[in-house]
Enzyme design. Structure first.
Site, PDB file in Angstrom:
ATOM      1  N   SER A 109       0.831  -1.206   0.000  1.00  0.00           N
ATOM      2  CA  SER A 109       0.000   0.000   0.000  1.00  0.00           C
ATOM      3  C   SER A 109       0.860   1.249   0.000  1.00  0.00           C
ATOM      4  O   SER A 109       1.984   1.265   0.521  1.00  0.00           O
ATOM      5  CB  SER A 109      -0.901   0.003   1.230  1.00  0.00           C
ATOM      6  OG  SER A 109      -1.586   1.238   1.358  1.00  0.00           O
ATOM      7  N   TYR A 123      -2.023   0.289  10.507  1.00  0.00           N
ATOM      8  CA  TYR A 123      -2.156  -0.396   9.226  1.00  0.00           C
ATOM      9  C   TYR A 123      -0.906  -0.211   8.375  1.00  0.00           C
ATOM     10  O   TYR A 123      -0.367  -1.165   7.790  1.00  0.00           O
ATOM     11  CB  TYR A 123      -3.386   0.126   8.489  1.00  0.00           C
ATOM     12  CG  TYR A 123      -3.526  -0.376   7.078  1.00  0.00           C
ATOM     13  CD1 TYR A 123      -3.615  -1.741   6.808  1.00  0.00           C
ATOM     14  CD2 TYR A 123      -3.568   0.503   6.002  1.00  0.00           C
ATOM     15  CE1 TYR A 123      -3.738  -2.213   5.510  1.00  0.00           C
ATOM     16  CE2 TYR A 123      -3.692   0.048   4.701  1.00  0.00           C
ATOM     17  CZ  TYR A 123      -3.776  -1.314   4.461  1.00  0.00           C
ATOM     18  OH  TYR A 123      -3.897  -1.769   3.175  1.00  0.00           O
TER      19      TYR A 123
END
Length: 350
Positions: free
Chosen positions: A118, A178
Site C-alpha cells: 500500500s 495499518y
C-alpha cells in the site's frame, strides 16, 4: 498456471480472481471471510478451487499451496480501523498471516509471490520547498490541525510546500498501525526472498475503488465511506478542507497490475523484492472525488467538515512509471468514467 489468491473473496481479491480466470489461469482461493469485510456469502467464479480458511492456519496454508505455481497475497485487514485497540488484530492478520504463508511457501519450494502492499508505507508523499528542495515534513501538529492549518510546512523554514508524485525509492515512514503492518509484510517478504531465492512484486496500491467495495464499515477506503453515505441518503462528510490529494485507481486496473506482475515474475531470473506503485496517474483531491461521486449518484452534495484524523496524511500521489516501463501495464479506467460507474455499482455488505 495454478495461482493461489489469499483473500480472494474480498473486494480486490475477487476482481483479481475474475481477471486470472479470464486470462486462462487455474485459481485457488483461500479466505477467512472476516466479519469486518464479509456479511454475506461470497460469489466464487465457477471452476475456482475454494478454501474457507485463515492464512494463519499452518495446515490449511500447506494444503492450499500444493501444486501451486505462484501466490497473490491479498489477505489483510485494511483501513485505519476504529482506534488503536485494533492493533493486535491488524498485526495478527497482516503480519503473522504473512509469516505463516511465507513459511509454507519456503517448505513447498514456491518462489513467486505478488504481495498486496500500500501507498501508506510512505507516510506523506513527495514535497518540495522553493528554498530547500525535496524535504520530508514530520507528522502534523494537533494545534495546527485544530486551527485548520492542514498543509505541512517545510521542516527547515516553515514555508509552504509543493506536493508531487512519490516514487518507489522514497523512504518509508508509516504513520498508523495499518501502515506499519504493510511495511512489515514487505520486510518479511524480502527476508523470505533472500533466504529462498524467491521473487516478490510488492504492489503498493493507491486509493482503490470500484464495484464490490464493502459498505458501512470503518475498515473501508474513503470512496466506500462516501458511497455508503450516499446510499443512506446522507451527504458525504469530507474531512479537513477537502484539499487532500490522492490517486484513485479503479479495482479492475489493480487486478490488471497483478496479472502484469505475475507475468513479470514468470519471466525474470532475478530474486528479491521489487516495489511498484499502482495508481491511475490522475491525482485528484478528496473533495473532487466526493463531488464527482455525489453528482453521478444524484446527490446530496458533500459537506466539508474540517474534522481530521491523526493517522491521515495530507497528500500522497503516485508515480506508477516503474510498473508501466517494466511490465507494459497501464490503467484503463479514467476518473470520471470510473466514478460514474461506481455511483451505481453494487456494494457488498460490510
Amino acid at each position: 498456471m495454478l495461482i493461489l489468491v489469499t483473500g480472494g473473496a474480498g473486494f480486490i481479491g475477487s476482481h483479481i480472481v475474475t481477471a486470472l480466470v479470464a486470462a486462462g489461469h487455474e485459481v485457488r482461493v483461500l479466505d477467512a471471510l472476516l466479519p469486518a469485510a464479509h456479511r454475506t456469502a461470497p460469489e466464487i467464479p465457477d471452476g475456482t478451487d475454494w478454501r474457507h480458511a485463515d492464512v494463519r492456519d499452518k495446515e490449511a496454508v500447506a494444503d492450499a499451496l500444493r501444486g501451486v505455481d505462484a501466490v497473490c497475497h491479498q489477505a489483510a485487514m485494511v483501513g485505519l480501523g476504529k482506534d488503536f485497540a485494533d492493533a493486535p488484530d491488524y498485526v495478527g492478520c497482516n503480519d503473522l498471516g504473512t509469516a505463516v504463508l511465507l513459511a509454507g511457501m519456503a517448505e513447498a519450494a514456491l518462489r513467486r509471490l505478488v504481495l498486496a502492499s500500500s501507498m501508506v508505507v510512505y507516510g506523506e508523499g513527495r514535497y518540495e520547498c522553493s528554498r530547500h528542495g525535496v524535504v520530508r515534513p514530520g507528522p502534523r501538529r494537533v494545534a495546527d490541525l485544530e486551527a485548520g492549518a492542514f498543509e505541512p510546512p517545510c521542516p527547515s523554514c516553515g514555508e509552504p510546500l509543493a506536493a508531487g508524485l512519490v516514487g518507489e525509492d522514497a523512504p518509508a515512514d508509516p504513520r498508523n498501525v495499518y501502515a506499519a503492518t504493510k511495511l512489515a509484510q514487505e520486510h518479511l517478504a524480502a527476508a523470505w526472498a533472500r533466504a529462498t531465492g524467491g521473487r516478490v512484486a510488492a504492489l503498493r496500491y493507491h486509493n482503490v475503488y470500484g464495484p464490490g467495495m464493502p459498505r458501512d464499515t470503518p475498515y473501508a477506503g474513503v470512496a466506500s465511506l462516501f458511497r455508503s453515505a450516499l446510499s443512506r441518503g446522507e451527504a458525504p462528510r469530507v474531512f479537513e478542507d477537502g484539499g487532500q490529494r490522492r490517486d484513485f485507481v479503479h479495482v479492475r486496473d489493480v487486478a490488471g497490475a497483478n496479472l502484469a506482475a505475475l507475468d513479470g515474475l514468470a519471466g525474470s531470473p532475478d530474486g528479491g523484492l521489487r516495489a511498484y506503485n499502482v495508481g491511475s496517474g490522475e491525482p485528484h483531491t478528496v473533495g473532487e472525488m466526493a463531488g464527482a461521486l455525489a453528482e453521478a449518484y444524484g446527490g446530496p452534495t458533500p459537506v466539508v467538515t474540517g474534522e481530521y484524523r491523526l493517522g491521515d496524511v495530507r497528500h500522497i500521489t503516485a508515480s506508477s512509471q516503474r510498473l508501466r516501463d517494466e511490465s507494459g501495464w497501464k490503467p484503463q479506467v479514467p476518473f470520471t468514467e470510473g466514478m460514474t460507474e461506481f455511483a451505481s455499482a453494487p456494494l457488498r455488505a460490510g
